[in-house]
Design a protein around this motif. Structure first.
Motif: not given
Length: 118
Positions: A37-39, A59-64, A68-73
């Motif tokens: 979720i990217d929000a 799990q929180p993540a970044c779209y592209g 932020r310190d999140l995985p990119e998907h």
């Protein structure tokens, strides 16, 4: 209530029914999947609490790419991307669902996924 799970939303189905859907989400798209979720934190918690009993993990993540310190998907993964906008629209690209709008759009997405809005 959905099965044995309770989903708490702030928008009634009546208030959410005017959101534009280009495609209707289906719970089967998220069941036993890792759902990224990217929000914002609040929206991630709302969506995550609704989907957690059905997904293998939420799990929180970044779209592209992001700062932020999140995985990119990307849309090769099952992902829900929220954009706070005036658009009020839900659409899909590959494995990504895009929810454009305010909290009503987020709640409409959840209502539709669980078959409450058709």
């Amino acid at each position: 209530n959905f099965g044995e799970n309770q989903i708490i939303l702030t928008t009634s189905p009546d208030e959410a029914k005017n959101i534009s859907f280009k495609v209707r989400p289906n719970l089967a798209d998220f069941t036993q999947q890792i759902v990224y979720i990217d929000a914002s934190d609040i929206i991630t918690n709302v969506i995550g609490s609704a989907f957690a009993p059905y997904a293998s993990r939420v799990q929180p993540a970044c779209y592209g790419s992001c700062t932020r310190d999140l995985p990119e998907h990307d849309c090769n993964d099952t992902m829900i991307v929220w954009n706070n906008s005036d658009k009020q629209e839900i659409y899909r690209q590959d494995n990504c669902y895009f929810v454009d709008g305010d909290r009503r759009a987020v709640d409409a997405f959840i209502y539709s996924t669980f078959g409450i809005l058709k």
